[in-house]
Design a protein around this motif. Structure first.
Motif, PDB file in Angstrom:
ATOM      1  N   GLN A  13      11.456  -8.538 -22.560  1.00  0.00           N
ATOM      2  CA  GLN A  13      11.710  -8.148 -23.944  1.00  0.00           C
ATOM      3  C   GLN A  13      12.728  -9.098 -24.557  1.00  0.00           C
ATOM      4  O   GLN A  13      13.651  -9.553 -23.888  1.00  0.00           O
ATOM      5  CB  GLN A  13      12.251  -6.721 -24.007  1.00  0.00           C
ATOM      6  CG  GLN A  13      12.486  -6.228 -25.404  1.00  0.00           C
ATOM      7  CD  GLN A  13      12.881  -4.759 -25.440  1.00  0.00           C
ATOM      8  OE1 GLN A  13      12.907  -4.077 -24.426  1.00  0.00           O
ATOM      9  NE2 GLN A  13      13.185  -4.270 -26.615  1.00  0.00           N
ATOM     10  N   VAL A  14      12.524  -9.399 -25.839  1.00  0.00           N
ATOM     11  CA  VAL A  14      13.449 -10.227 -26.591  1.00  0.00           C
ATOM     12  C   VAL A  14      13.886  -9.422 -27.806  1.00  0.00           C
ATOM     13  O   VAL A  14      13.050  -8.851 -28.509  1.00  0.00           O
ATOM     14  CB  VAL A  14      12.773 -11.541 -27.067  1.00  0.00           C
ATOM     15  CG1 VAL A  14      13.689 -12.326 -27.972  1.00  0.00           C
ATOM     16  CG2 VAL A  14      12.344 -12.379 -25.882  1.00  0.00           C
ATOM     17  N   GLU A  15      15.188  -9.361 -28.012  1.00  0.00           N
ATOM     18  CA  GLU A  15      15.714  -8.718 -29.219  1.00  0.00           C
ATOM     19  C   GLU A  15      16.262  -9.818 -30.123  1.00  0.00           C
ATOM     20  O   GLU A  15      17.021 -10.676 -29.670  1.00  0.00           O
ATOM     21  CB  GLU A  15      16.813  -7.714 -28.885  1.00  0.00           C
ATOM     22  CG  GLU A  15      17.314  -6.996 -30.130  1.00  0.00           C
ATOM     23  CD  GLU A  15      18.297  -5.894 -29.828  1.00  0.00           C
ATOM     24  OE1 GLU A  15      17.841  -4.801 -29.446  1.00  0.00           O
ATOM     25  OE2 GLU A  15      19.513  -6.139 -29.968  1.00  0.00           O
ATOM     26  N   ILE A  16      15.852  -9.778 -31.373  1.00  0.00           N
ATOM     27  CA  ILE A  16      16.270 -10.790 -32.337  1.00  0.00           C
ATOM     28  C   ILE A  16      17.084 -10.098 -33.421  1.00  0.00           C
ATOM     29  O   ILE A  16      16.625  -9.130 -34.029  1.00  0.00           O
ATOM     30  CB  ILE A  16      15.051 -11.487 -32.982  1.00  0.00           C
ATOM     31  CG1 ILE A  16      14.116 -12.051 -31.898  1.00  0.00           C
ATOM     32  CG2 ILE A  16      15.490 -12.572 -33.951  1.00  0.00           C
ATOM     33  CD1 ILE A  16      12.759 -12.475 -32.433  1.00  0.00           C
ATOM     34  N   ILE A  24      15.031  -6.743 -34.358  1.00  0.00           N
ATOM     35  CA  ILE A  24      13.642  -6.468 -34.000  1.00  0.00           C
ATOM     36  C   ILE A  24      13.480  -6.768 -32.517  1.00  0.00           C
ATOM     37  O   ILE A  24      14.172  -7.631 -31.976  1.00  0.00           O
ATOM     38  CB  ILE A  24      12.631  -7.291 -34.837  1.00  0.00           C
ATOM     39  CG1 ILE A  24      12.835  -8.803 -34.655  1.00  0.00           C
ATOM     40  CG2 ILE A  24      12.701  -6.913 -36.314  1.00  0.00           C
ATOM     41  CD1 ILE A  24      11.742  -9.669 -35.288  1.00  0.00           C
ATOM     42  N   SER A  25      12.605  -6.027 -31.867  1.00  0.00           N
ATOM     43  CA  SER A  25      12.340  -6.231 -30.442  1.00  0.00           C
ATOM     44  C   SER A  25      10.885  -6.615 -30.241  1.00  0.00           C
ATOM     45  O   SER A  25       9.985  -5.983 -30.789  1.00  0.00           O
ATOM     46  CB  SER A  25      12.632  -4.960 -29.652  1.00  0.00           C
ATOM     47  OG  SER A  25      14.007  -4.687 -29.655  1.00  0.00           O
ATOM     48  N   ILE A  26      10.711  -7.649 -29.456  1.00  0.00           N
ATOM     49  CA  ILE A  26       9.377  -8.128 -29.111  1.00  0.00           C
ATOM     50  C   ILE A  26       9.296  -8.110 -27.597  1.00  0.00           C
ATOM     51  O   ILE A  26      10.229  -8.538 -26.916  1.00  0.00           O
ATOM     52  CB  ILE A  26       9.149  -9.558 -29.645  1.00  0.00           C
ATOM     53  CG1 ILE A  26       9.306  -9.578 -31.165  1.00  0.00           C
ATOM     54  CG2 ILE A  26       7.789 -10.080 -29.213  1.00  0.00           C
ATOM     55  CD1 ILE A  26       9.330 -10.972 -31.766  1.00  0.00           C
ATOM     56  N   ASP A  27       8.185  -7.602 -27.075  1.00  0.00           N
ATOM     57  CA  ASP A  27       8.053  -7.554 -25.623  1.00  0.00           C
ATOM     58  C   ASP A  27       6.712  -8.111 -25.188  1.00  0.00           C
ATOM     59  O   ASP A  27       5.877  -8.482 -26.019  1.00  0.00           O
ATOM     60  CB  ASP A  27       8.279  -6.128 -25.097  1.00  0.00           C
ATOM     61  CG  ASP A  27       7.301  -5.123 -25.679  1.00  0.00           C
ATOM     62  OD1 ASP A  27       6.088  -5.417 -25.740  1.00  0.00           O
ATOM     63  OD2 ASP A  27       7.748  -4.028 -26.069  1.00  0.00           O
ATOM     64  N   SER A  28       6.539  -8.177 -23.896  1.00  0.00           N
ATOM     65  CA  SER A  28       5.316  -8.763 -23.357  1.00  0.00           C
ATOM     66  C   SER A  28       4.088  -7.908 -23.673  1.00  0.00           C
ATOM     67  O   SER A  28       2.962  -8.389 -23.576  1.00  0.00           O
ATOM     68  CB  SER A  28       5.447  -8.994 -21.846  1.00  0.00           C
ATOM     69  OG  SER A  28       5.816  -7.804 -21.192  1.00  0.00           O
ATOM     70  N   GLU A  29       4.283  -6.663 -24.069  1.00  0.00           N
ATOM     71  CA  GLU A  29       3.168  -5.792 -24.437  1.00  0.00           C
ATOM     72  C   GLU A  29       2.637  -6.102 -25.834  1.00  0.00           C
ATOM     73  O   GLU A  29       1.456  -5.974 -26.091  1.00  0.00           O
ATOM     74  CB  GLU A  29       3.613  -4.324 -24.390  1.00  0.00           C
ATOM     75  CG  GLU A  29       4.096  -3.861 -23.050  1.00  0.00           C
ATOM     76  CD  GLU A  29       2.965  -3.405 -22.162  1.00  0.00           C
ATOM     77  OE1 GLU A  29       2.026  -2.776 -22.677  1.00  0.00           O
ATOM     78  OE2 GLU A  29       3.023  -3.684 -20.961  1.00  0.00           O
ATOM     79  N   ASN A  30       3.523  -6.470 -26.765  1.00  0.00           N
ATOM     80  CA  ASN A  30       3.085  -6.664 -28.145  1.00  0.00           C
ATOM     81  C   ASN A  30       3.069  -8.132 -28.589  1.00  0.00           C
ATOM     82  O   ASN A  30       2.693  -8.418 -29.711  1.00  0.00           O
ATOM     83  CB  ASN A  30       3.926  -5.828 -29.113  1.00  0.00           C
ATOM     84  CG  ASN A  30       5.376  -6.265 -29.221  1.00  0.00           C
ATOM     85  OD1 ASN A  30       5.823  -7.216 -28.587  1.00  0.00           O
ATOM     86  ND2 ASN A  30       6.132  -5.546 -30.040  1.00  0.00           N
ATOM     87  N   GLN A  53       8.957 -19.339 -36.821  1.00  0.00           N
ATOM     88  CA  GLN A  53      10.060 -19.184 -35.868  1.00  0.00           C
ATOM     89  C   GLN A  53       9.839 -17.991 -34.937  1.00  0.00           C
ATOM     90  O   GLN A  53      10.160 -18.056 -33.751  1.00  0.00           O
ATOM     91  CB  GLN A  53      11.395 -19.052 -36.610  1.00  0.00           C
ATOM     92  CG  GLN A  53      11.822 -20.327 -37.316  1.00  0.00           C
ATOM     93  CD  GLN A  53      11.903 -21.512 -36.368  1.00  0.00           C
ATOM     94  OE1 GLN A  53      12.514 -21.442 -35.307  1.00  0.00           O
ATOM     95  NE2 GLN A  53      11.270 -22.618 -36.744  1.00  0.00           N
ATOM     96  N   ILE A  54       9.281 -16.908 -35.470  1.00  0.00           N
ATOM     97  CA  ILE A  54       8.959 -15.761 -34.610  1.00  0.00           C
ATOM     98  C   ILE A  54       7.945 -16.192 -33.548  1.00  0.00           C
ATOM     99  O   ILE A  54       8.104 -15.872 -32.367  1.00  0.00           O
ATOM    100  CB  ILE A  54       8.416 -14.578 -35.445  1.00  0.00           C
ATOM    101  CG1 ILE A  54       9.545 -13.973 -36.288  1.00  0.00           C
ATOM    102  CG2 ILE A  54       7.805 -13.506 -34.536  1.00  0.00           C
ATOM    103  CD1 ILE A  54       9.104 -12.891 -37.247  1.00  0.00           C
ATOM    104  N   GLN A  55       6.923 -16.949 -33.961  1.00  0.00           N
ATOM    105  CA  GLN A  55       5.945 -17.436 -32.995  1.00  0.00           C
ATOM    106  C   GLN A  55       6.603 -18.306 -31.924  1.00  0.00           C
ATOM    107  O   GLN A  55       6.302 -18.182 -30.735  1.00  0.00           O
ATOM    108  CB  GLN A  55       4.839 -18.220 -33.698  1.00  0.00           C
ATOM    109  CG  GLN A  55       3.902 -17.345 -34.499  1.00  0.00           C
ATOM    110  CD  GLN A  55       2.839 -18.143 -35.207  1.00  0.00           C
ATOM    111  OE1 GLN A  55       3.147 -19.055 -35.962  1.00  0.00           O
ATOM    112  NE2 GLN A  55       1.583 -17.793 -34.977  1.00  0.00           N
TER     113      GLN A  55
END
Length: 152
Positions: free
Chosen positions: A3-6, A77-83, A137-139
């Motif tokens: 998970q990455v939190e930005i 915002i949180s991005i994880d390997s699921e989404n 940048q999100i990508q």
């Protein structure tokens, strides 16, 4: 699960979200990239297009969901390997729409040059350009820190 939190500046991102939401509205009833089919079966092509559009809309909703009331509280915002796969697709679709709707007159060299002086972008296009760059940048964060399908 990775998970990455930005953490983002809410006041800087809010105007970008207006452009992103406008692009999302445009995509509600159309594909970012026109689908072409080898078959000349109208029913098949229509069904396939509707399925593609449903997937695109689902991906875009997932991205927009990152910017909910919690985001406007803490700016994270949180991005994880699921989404991450759906977020990559959503960013791509939205960038294509922003490009075709607002930035078609801006040269590819300027669009892809991270060090391009902002003065090269007409004033009225700076906000769409910033939204386009923000999604880029999100990508890049996803590709750098998470393992989208097929890149492991």
């Amino acid at each position: 699960m990775k998970q990455v939190e930005i953490r983002l500046n809410i006041s800087a991102v809010a105007p970008l979200l207006d452009i992103i939401k406008a692009a999302a509205d445009d995509l509600r009833d159309t594909l970012a990239v026109k689908a072409t089919f080898p078959e000349h079966d109208a029913e098949f092509n229509e069904t396939w297009t509707q399925d593609l559009m449903a997937g695109q809309n689902s991906d875009v909703r997932e991205l927009l969901g990152l910017f909910d009331s919690d985001f406007f509280t803490d700016g994270a915002i949180s991005i994880d390997s699921e989404n991450c796969d759906s977020l990559l697709r959503a960013c791509s679709a939205l960038r294509i729409r922003i490009l075709t709707r607002w930035l078609a007159e801006v040269s590819a060299e300027i669009l892809e040059d991270e060090d391009a002086p902002v003065e090269l972008i007409p004033q009225e296009l700076r906000l769409p350009f910033a939204a386009y760059t923000f999604l880029d940048q999100i990508q890049k964060i996803i590709l750098e820190h998470l393992s989208p399908a097929g890149t492991e």
